[in-house]
Design a protein around this motif. Structure first.
Motif, PDB file in Angstrom:
ATOM      1  N   LYS A 202     -36.795 -44.785  -4.650  1.00 39.47           N
ATOM      2  CA  LYS A 202     -35.377 -45.867  -5.101  1.00 39.47           C
ATOM      3  C   LYS A 202     -34.978 -46.775  -5.649  1.00 39.47           C
ATOM      4  O   LYS A 202     -35.951 -47.958  -4.251  1.00 39.47           O
ATOM      5  N   ALA A 203     -35.684 -47.493  -6.366  1.00 42.84           N
ATOM      6  CA  ALA A 203     -35.224 -49.406  -7.347  1.00 42.84           C
ATOM      7  C   ALA A 203     -33.838 -49.153  -7.484  1.00 42.84           C
ATOM      8  O   ALA A 203     -33.590 -49.710  -8.778  1.00 42.84           O
ATOM      9  N   LEU A 204     -32.733 -49.234  -6.102  1.00 42.69           N
ATOM     10  CA  LEU A 204     -31.445 -49.167  -7.075  1.00 42.69           C
ATOM     11  C   LEU A 204     -30.818 -50.799  -7.104  1.00 42.69           C
ATOM     12  O   LEU A 204     -29.465 -51.261  -6.792  1.00 42.69           O
ATOM     13  N   GLY A 205     -31.630 -51.647  -6.538  1.00 48.18           N
ATOM     14  CA  GLY A 205     -30.896 -52.754  -6.471  1.00 48.18           C
ATOM     15  C   GLY A 205     -31.255 -53.264  -4.374  1.00 48.18           C
ATOM     16  O   GLY A 205     -31.462 -52.154  -4.332  1.00 48.18           O
ATOM     17  N   PHE A 206     -31.021 -54.353  -4.319  1.00 45.81           N
ATOM     18  CA  PHE A 206     -31.116 -55.035  -3.138  1.00 45.81           C
ATOM     19  C   PHE A 206     -29.179 -55.868  -2.372  1.00 45.81           C
ATOM     20  O   PHE A 206     -28.434 -56.051  -3.221  1.00 45.81           O
ATOM     21  N   GLU A 207     -29.174 -55.809  -1.080  1.00 48.80           N
ATOM     22  CA  GLU A 207     -27.452 -55.954  -1.166  1.00 48.80           C
ATOM     23  C   GLU A 207     -28.530 -57.208   0.589  1.00 48.80           C
ATOM     24  O   GLU A 207     -29.290 -56.673   0.785  1.00 48.80           O
ATOM     25  N   PRO A 208     -27.265 -57.996   0.631  1.00 51.40           N
ATOM     26  CA  PRO A 208     -27.489 -58.336   1.793  1.00 51.40           C
ATOM     27  C   PRO A 208     -27.223 -57.841   2.688  1.00 51.40           C
ATOM     28  O   PRO A 208     -26.183 -57.400   3.474  1.00 51.40           O
ATOM     29  N   GLU A 209     -28.378 -58.357   4.323  1.00 51.87           N
ATOM     30  CA  GLU A 209     -27.670 -58.165   5.620  1.00 51.87           C
ATOM     31  C   GLU A 209     -27.386 -58.854   5.948  1.00 51.87           C
ATOM     32  O   GLU A 209     -26.581 -59.942   5.169  1.00 51.87           O
TER      33      GLU A 209
END
Length: 479
Positions: free
Chosen positions: A398-405
């Motif tokens: 899954k390479a769907l992007g990143f979000e902040p913790e």
């Protein structure tokens, strides 16, 4: 005019550095482009038209003085070219390798627009700095005098390292805190060696350490040391953690074995290249060898995953993306490299779930078409009814992007203001947050973005800190 070293784009065609052939480069994780020879770098630099308004420079987030260092390269004045390049960019040899030049400087080159083929800016930038390291022109960081101020930087990625470099050169005491065992962030563990060989990053880490930057590694802020403690220890703090929380994908079968996050997969591969013990790789969990691999996503991280899988010996590698080639966010150059290496792109496809009981055996796919353009002009994908099928897979990445913790909760600091997306609110000029003396830079403010933007933000935040330190010192001296 006989000695005119520039404007040769009419006579000299664009010529990229030689690229190793796909079958050879698939056998290792070495960089795929060869180095320019001095004559070739000078020749390609001489194609620059020396525009009155250099669009390459204005479309570079760091506003690098590209036409001038191209001219110096064409004239064989490489040390001066390096000094000019280094003046605006902390890590030119890294940007020369991994910036999507086709979307930034090179994509806005005037001679590219006129049909002559862009100046190969990134390759020349890489050549200049690699030569500078080789010749010993890259000098150690030696501040003219030490300053009493101290800055704590949370995150050893490109934003934090760039800020540390600027601050340390002015004599500020700098400590970088990072959860990993090596500095560099995604430069070290997220980007594969075939795009950025790791000794290039380690060399910069060593330069900062030898220049007096203190690294507190294996240090998870909020667990090993509190955010408040870091604020107490330093005159200013920079939050440059990046965004590491992976966007998830639900649907039936989403919990099956063999469905993994891109960051875990890439980190395991990079750790292996360092010679680390990586049990998840050795067990086959994060190793594509002998498997049918499906990567879901269309950004640069997805490109890194598909190209890593081919090198690990996958039997087949497919990339599913819900839009078409023209609308994908990843670098077109990377897509071409992946296709050369045997990756198959399955455009206009959306995963709806996963087949398989305990372990994944396939991805349930719905075919899409592009509908009417939205407010930005981008066409939204729409489902085609009755066009479902299953794409066979033993490993799904899954390479769907990143979000902040959720940093305010993780760090017990509810007063740290965030946006509705969870990114930290910071002044767009000074990068200072709602907390006095606390700054934020890079992806934790912007959302997932480019390395070059993180470098710019880190440099700007450091300059803002220095301005505040100098103002305070001046007012104290006047009292």
């Amino acid at each position: 005019m006989a000695n005119q070293p520039m404007l040769k784009f009419v006579k000299i065609p664009k010529d990229m550095p030689e690229k190793r052939d796909a079958d050879t480069r698939k056998q290792d994780f070495d960089e795929i482009y060869q180095e320019y020879a001095a004559e070739k770098a000078a020749e390609q630099a001489s194609r620059c038209s020396q525009c009155g308004v250099p669009y390459c420079q204005s479309h570079c987030p760091l506003h690098n003085n590209i036409p001038d260092w191209l001219k110096l390269t064409a004239e064989g004045r490489l040390e001066e070219a390096y000094e000019l390049s280094q003046a605006t960019n902390t890590f030119p040899e890294i940007c020369g390798r991994i910036c999507p030049q086709d979307r930034l400087c090179e994509g806005n080159c005037v001679i590219e627009k006129s049909g002559h083929g862009t100046v190969t800016i990134g390759s020349v930038e890489k050549y200049i700095t690699d030569t500078a390291w080789e010749k010993g022109w890259v000098k150690p960081i030696t501040p003219a005098q030490e300053r009493p101020e101290s800055v704590g930087i949370i995150g050893a990625g490109p934003g934090g390292l760039a800020a540390a470099d600027v601050l340390r050169r002015q004599g500020v005491q700098v400590t970088i805190y990072d959860r990993y065992d090596r500095a560099g962030g995604l430069l070290t563990y997220g980007i594969p060696g075939f795009k950025l060989e790791k000794d290039v990053v380690m060399r910069r880490n060593d330069q900062l350490e030898q220049g007096g930057v203190t690294f507190e590694l294996n240090c998870d802020v909020g667990t090993d040391i509190s955010f408040d403690k870091i604020r107490e220890k330093h005159d200013a703090v920079l939050i440059a953690t990046g965004v590491y929380k992976s966007r998830d994908l639900g649907g039936p079968g989403a919990g099956a074995g063999g469905i993994v996050r891109a960051i875990d997969y890439l980190t395991a591969s990079n750790r292996k290249s360092f010679g680390d013990a990586v049990p998840e790789f050795d067990s086959g969990e994060l190793n594509a060898e002998g498997k049918r691999v499906v990567v879901i996503g269309g950004g640069d991280t997805a490109m890194d995953c598909v190209r890593t899988a081919t090198r690990q010996g996958a039997t087949s590698v497919k990339c599913l993306y819900r839009r078409d080639r023209a609308n994908m966010p990843g670098s077109q150059r990377e897509v071409q490299n992946a296709e050369e290496e045997g990756v198959e792109f399955v455009w206009l496809t959306a995963p709806q779930g996963f087949a398989g009981d305990t372990d994944v055996t396939g991805v349930m796919v719905q075919k899409m078409r592009l509908g009417a353009p939205d407010a930005t002009g981008r066409q939204a994908p729409e489902l085609i009814e009755g066009a479902d099928y299953v794409e066979d897979a033993d490993l799904v990445i899954k390479a769907l992007g990143f979000e902040p913790e959720d940093l305010p909760t993780l760090w017990g600091t509810p007063e740290l203001e965030v946006t509705r997306w969870g990114t930290i609110k910071a002044d767009f000029r000074t990068h200072e947050t709602a907390l006095p003396g606390v700054y934020a830079a890079g992806d934790i403010v912007r959302g997932a973005s480019l390395v070059v933007w993180a470098i710019r933000d880190g440099r700007e935040a450091a300059e803002a800190m220095l301005e505040k330190f100098n103002a305070k010192a001046t007012s104290m001296a006047a009292e």
